[in-house]
Design an enzyme around this catalytic site. Structure first.
Site, PDB file in Angstrom:
ATOM      1  N   THR A 157       0.860  -1.185   0.000  1.00  9.64           N
ATOM      2  CA  THR A 157       0.000   0.000   0.000  1.00  9.64           C
ATOM      3  C   THR A 157       0.888   1.224   0.000  1.00  9.64           C
ATOM      4  OG1 THR A 157      -1.781  -1.103   1.180  1.00  9.64           O
ATOM      5  CG2 THR A 157      -1.637   1.270   1.482  1.00  9.64           C
ATOM      6  N   ASP A 188      -8.955  -0.647   4.791  1.00  6.00           N
ATOM      7  CA  ASP A 188      -8.922   0.608   5.544  1.00  6.00           C
ATOM      8  C   ASP A 188      -8.635   1.816   4.668  1.00  6.00           C
ATOM      9  OD1 ASP A 188      -6.273  -0.767   5.367  1.00  6.00           O
ATOM     10  OD2 ASP A 188      -5.572   1.156   6.146  1.00  6.00           O
ATOM     11  N   GLY A 209      -0.849  -1.709   6.301  1.00  8.02           N
ATOM     12  CA  GLY A 209      -0.886  -2.918   7.126  1.00  8.02           C
ATOM     13  C   GLY A 209      -2.159  -3.672   6.842  1.00  8.02           C
ATOM     14  N   GLY A 211      -5.752  -4.211   6.782  1.00  3.51           N
ATOM     15  CA  GLY A 211      -6.869  -3.283   6.909  1.00  3.51           C
ATOM     16  C   GLY A 211      -7.902  -3.675   7.945  1.00  3.51           C
TER      17      GLY A 211
HETATM   18  N1  GLY Z   1      -3.993  -1.612   4.248  1.00  8.07           N
HETATM   19  C1  GLY Z   1      -4.506  -1.933   3.005  1.00  8.07           C
HETATM   20  C2  GLY Z   1      -5.518  -2.984   3.033  1.00  8.07           C
HETATM   21  O1  GLY Z   1      -5.631  -3.748   3.987  1.00  8.07           O
HETATM   22  O2  GLY Z   1      -6.237  -3.071   2.073  1.00  8.07           O
HETATM   23  N1  GLY Z   2      -2.237  -5.003   3.153  1.00 10.99           N
HETATM   24  C1  GLY Z   2      -1.492  -4.204   2.260  1.00 10.99           C
HETATM   25  C2  GLY Z   2      -0.687  -3.093   2.890  1.00 10.99           C
HETATM   26  O1  GLY Z   2      -1.186  -2.332   3.662  1.00 10.99           O
HETATM   27  O2  GLY Z   2       0.462  -2.932   2.577  1.00 10.99           O
END
Ligand code: GLY
Ligand code: GLY
Length: 295
Positions: A157, A188, A209, A211
């Site tokens: 992200t 998120d 992280g 979400g």
């Molecule tokens: N933080 C990005 C996601 O979880 O989609």
């Molecule tokens: N889940 C993807 C990110 O937040 O990096």
């Protein structure tokens, strides 16, 4: 003097991490955002420019390079917030735009709404003149490999926070979400107060992280609330990450403060970041210290 800080996603280190490419991508994004600020542009223009650069860079999980959902399709989320007017715009689950962050800005400025999702968001993009991209053109070989391996450690992200010459703050965040997510899953990133929050009196924050944890904690709003209660930035960042870890998740946060200071913290092994401080110092990091406050 203006300042900007960008991130390229918190997560565990992984065998196909390209540390040099991630740092270089963050650096050119910070530079693109800083160029806007140097020319007298707003913090909002700067974070949009920085995130567009990261969306266009195939090394990050946003725009080109986004991860695939369980059906092998890209669905992207993005949001941004102007800390001075508290205006915000966001999109969720969009498939046919190269730069979801600019579509989020269009939702903010050219619709009466804050968040548009799914086919309605893609249709809005067409009405507002965003070229329709073939969803396959955003799929990189790396994203395809990660999808086929059902890798859970895909992060990347992207986000940016900035303060401009008039002490206005803004934050922006963009993502492809999580690898193999259920179609329709929203993370998120497009939720104001979760992945993105800005208030020029307090700070501008972007989260990365998992979400599902960040949403339940309304993490960026929580961070600004702790600052509002007088907590020092480092203490507030630590407290937010401790909550994520307590729930079993992981995250990273970047923060710009009204006085131009920049800070970040992560609970993970890695989070590529790059910055230009209010005194003009530029830098980048990938792992290293887990919490940093730059003057
Ligand atoms: N933080 C990005 C996601 O979880 O989609
Ligand atoms: N889940 C993807 C990110 O937040 O990096």
């Amino acid at each position: 003097m203006p300042a900007i800080l960008v991130h390229g996603g918190a997560g565990p280190t992984s065998p196909d991490d390209d540390v040099a490419a991630a740092e270089a991508g963050c650096q050119s994004a910070a530079k693109a955002g800083h160029a806007v600020l140097s020319e007298g542009g707003s913090a909002l223009d700067a974070v949009e420019a920085a995130v567009r650069a990261l969306e266009d860079d195939p090394h990050f999980n946003a725009g080109t390079g986004s991860v695939l959902n369980a059906e092998g399709v890209i669905e992207m989320d993005a949001s941004l917030m102007d800390g001075t007017t508290l205006s915000a715009g966001a999109v969720a689950g969009v498939r046919t735009v190269a730069n979801p962050i600019s579509l989020a800005r269009a939702v903010m400025e050219r619709s009466p709404h804050v968040l548009l999702a799914g086919p309605g968001a893609d249709a809005f993009a067409r009405r507002r003149g965003f070229p329709e991209v073939d969803p396959q053109s955003l799929v990189t070989p790396r994203a395809r490999r990660r999808f086929e391996a059902r890798r859970q450690d895909t992060h990347g992200t992207v986000g940016a926070v900035a303060v401009d010459a008039q002490s206005r703050l803004a934050a922006a965040t963009s993502t492809g979400g999580t690898n193999g997510k259920l179609p329709g899953r929203v993370g998120d990133t497009p939720l104001i107060g979760c992945g993105t929050c800005a208030d020029s009196r307090l700070g501008a924050a972007s989260a990365t992280g998992v979400g599902e944890y960040i949403i339940r904690l309304t993490l960026t709003r929580r961070l600004l609330d702790l600052l509002d209660r007088g907590q020092a930035p480092g203490v507030a960042l630590d407290a937010c990450l401790a909550e994520v870890v307590r729930l079993g998740g992981e995250a990273g946060l970047i923060l710009a403060l009204p006085d131009g200071r920049l800070a970040w913290a992560r609970s993970t092994a890695r989070m590529p970041v790059s910055w230009v401080t209010s005194s003009g110092q530029a830098g980048a990091a990938f792992s290293g210290p887990r919490a940093v406050l730059l003057p």
